[in-house]
Design an enzyme around this catalytic site. Structure first.
Site, mmCIF file in Angstrom:
data_model
loop_
_atom_site.group_PDB
_atom_site.id
_atom_site.type_symbol
_atom_site.label_atom_id
_atom_site.label_comp_id
_atom_site.label_asym_id
_atom_site.label_seq_id
_atom_site.Cartn_x
_atom_site.Cartn_y
_atom_site.Cartn_z
ATOM 1 N N TRP A 101 54.052 9.118 -19.898
ATOM 2 C CA TRP A 101 55.333 8.490 -19.555
ATOM 3 C C TRP A 101 55.554 7.212 -20.363
ATOM 4 O O TRP A 101 56.685 6.895 -20.735
ATOM 5 C CB TRP A 101 55.425 8.244 -18.048
ATOM 6 C CG TRP A 101 55.506 9.549 -17.325
ATOM 7 C CD1 TRP A 101 54.536 10.152 -16.580
ATOM 8 C CD2 TRP A 101 56.603 10.465 -17.352
ATOM 9 N NE1 TRP A 101 54.969 11.376 -16.128
ATOM 10 C CE2 TRP A 101 56.225 11.600 -16.583
ATOM 11 C CE3 TRP A 101 57.869 10.438 -17.949
ATOM 12 C CZ2 TRP A 101 57.073 12.692 -16.401
ATOM 13 C CZ3 TRP A 101 58.710 11.534 -17.761
ATOM 14 C CH2 TRP A 101 58.317 12.642 -17.000
ATOM 15 N N ASP A 171 57.687 0.802 -14.866
ATOM 16 C CA ASP A 171 58.049 2.109 -14.327
ATOM 17 C C ASP A 171 57.132 2.414 -13.144
ATOM 18 O O ASP A 171 56.024 2.904 -13.308
ATOM 19 C CB ASP A 171 57.895 3.170 -15.422
ATOM 20 C CG ASP A 171 58.188 4.579 -14.909
ATOM 21 O OD1 ASP A 171 58.474 4.742 -13.712
ATOM 22 O OD2 ASP A 171 58.125 5.523 -15.730
ATOM 23 N N LYS A 195 58.695 10.914 -5.373
ATOM 24 C CA LYS A 195 57.259 10.810 -5.122
ATOM 25 C C LYS A 195 57.004 10.085 -3.800
ATOM 26 O O LYS A 195 56.555 10.694 -2.842
ATOM 27 C CB LYS A 195 56.578 10.123 -6.301
ATOM 28 C CG LYS A 195 56.828 10.874 -7.624
ATOM 29 C CD LYS A 195 56.265 10.184 -8.816
ATOM 30 C CE LYS A 195 56.740 10.803 -10.121
ATOM 31 N NZ LYS A 195 56.316 12.196 -10.315
#
Length: 359
Positions: A101, A171, A195
């Site tokens: 990511w 993030d 999540k």
């Protein structure tokens, strides 16, 4: 009884939340409407949105210095929106590369700025993080970006980096709300919802207000944080049902002891599973123990030919979605807030029995 879903995302939601949403599906509080049918500008939905934001602010102790935005486009849209909004006349940005990511964020930032990769874990296959003394930070950078937890590799920063006066951007897609967090350390936090927050379709952005309104020339209106801050995240129709469900999750967190309690539970769940892996020659986790993720725990079997059998037998025992990421193989157990401790205990018991049979 519900199965235990170890998916990395979309992930489990608390059973209480799903049941409440079920009860309110056709008629929210006597309105005769489902939440998904409401006008986002009507008083009914406005009350839902306002309360959800306040509950989030309460959980994270977010001050009035920050705008809280409920956006669409997932965390991936933020890879572009961040440089568009935060360069503010500068041309260089710092990124810490600790996994897949981080790499995606870096690739997108290169469209808008000169990216200095201050530390890079590629050479060690994203299994550890270099000491900060070895990072090559640029004091004139517009911001420093990092990914506190990499969901694919299971690599997590043990603490918030100290980057001086340079704005820090993170993030937090896979760890926000999993434990207490000092929001004041950050210029901007963003997190995809699917999540620990709620269902897919929503992205939270927590951004310091003094950074708003200085976008790159040509930035689309919808990519300007100020547009959304000035309009209460309702410049356009937001992801209303995802926002509503996230609000129910915030209530669930508050009822269950807040982030302090959640942090205790999550630390215990992760510790149990790592102990089971480390105590066996049959299972292995490759991550430097100093930087192991609490949320995403990859592991391999000593004999990879048994992978399919492990996954099938796990599913037969109500332990779902344990297949590792396609780039890594093996297994991955994601144990977010909604994964009860019983689920982790059941996985550990299954792993021990599988090893007994095939080890």
């Amino acid at each position: 009884m519900r199965a235990f879903n170890f998916s990395a995302g979309p992930a489990m939601l608390p059973t209480e939340v799903i049941m409440q949403a079920q009860d309110e599906m056709l008629d929210w509080r006597g309105t005769g409407m489902s939440v998904m049918e409401m006008s986002h500008r009507g008083p009914e939905y406005t009350s839902i949105a306002t309360e959800a934001e306040q509950d989030l602010r309460d959980l994270l102790n977010i001050s009035d210095d920050y705008a809280v935005l409920f956006l669409q486009g997932g965390a991936s849209s933020q890879f572009s929106m961040i440089p568009m909004n935060l360069l503010r006349g500068k041309s260089t940005v710092d990124y810490l590369n600790t996994g897949a990511w981080s790499q995606k964020a870096i690739a997108e930032a290169k469209r808008y700025a000169q990216v200095n990769v201050a530390t890079d874990s590629t050479a060690n296959r994203f299994t550890t993080i270099a000491d900060q003394a070895d990072w090559q930070l640029n004091s004139s950078a517009a911001y420093v970006h990092y990914t506190p937890n990499e969901t694919i590799h299971g690599l997590e920063f043990a603490e918030i980096p100290d980057v001086g006066d340079v704005p820090l951007v993170a993030d937090f897609s896979s760890t926000l709300l999993s434990r207490p967090l000092d929001v004041s350390r950050f210029a901007l936090i963003y997190a995809g919802a699917q999540k620990n927050i709620g269902p897919a379709g929503l992205c939270l952005v927590i951004v310091r207000k003094d950074l708003l309104g200085q976008t790159l020339p040509g930035t689309p209106v919808m990519f300007d944080y100020k547009t959304h801050a000035d309009n209460g995240s309702m410049y356009n129709t937001p992801a209303t049902y995802s926002w509503y469900l996230s609000g129910l999750v915030f209530k669930w967190l508050k009822r269950n002891g807040g982030l302090e309690k959640m942090g205790e539970i999550n630390a215990r769940k992760a510790s149990k599973l790592y102990q089971a892996i480390d105590g066996s020659d049959f299972y292995n986790n490759p991550i430097d123990p100093r930087y192991r993720s609490w949320m995403n725990i990859p592991f391999t079997l000593a004999n990879s030919a048994l992978d399919k059998q492990f996954l099938q037998m796990a599913a037969d025992n109500g332990l779902l979605t344990l297949k590792g990421h396609r780039d890594l193989g093996g297994m991955r157990a994601s144990i977010y807030n909604a994964m009860p401790e019983q689920g982790v205990d059941s996985l550990i018991a299954f792993m021990a029995e599988f090893e007994r049979q095939y080890g």
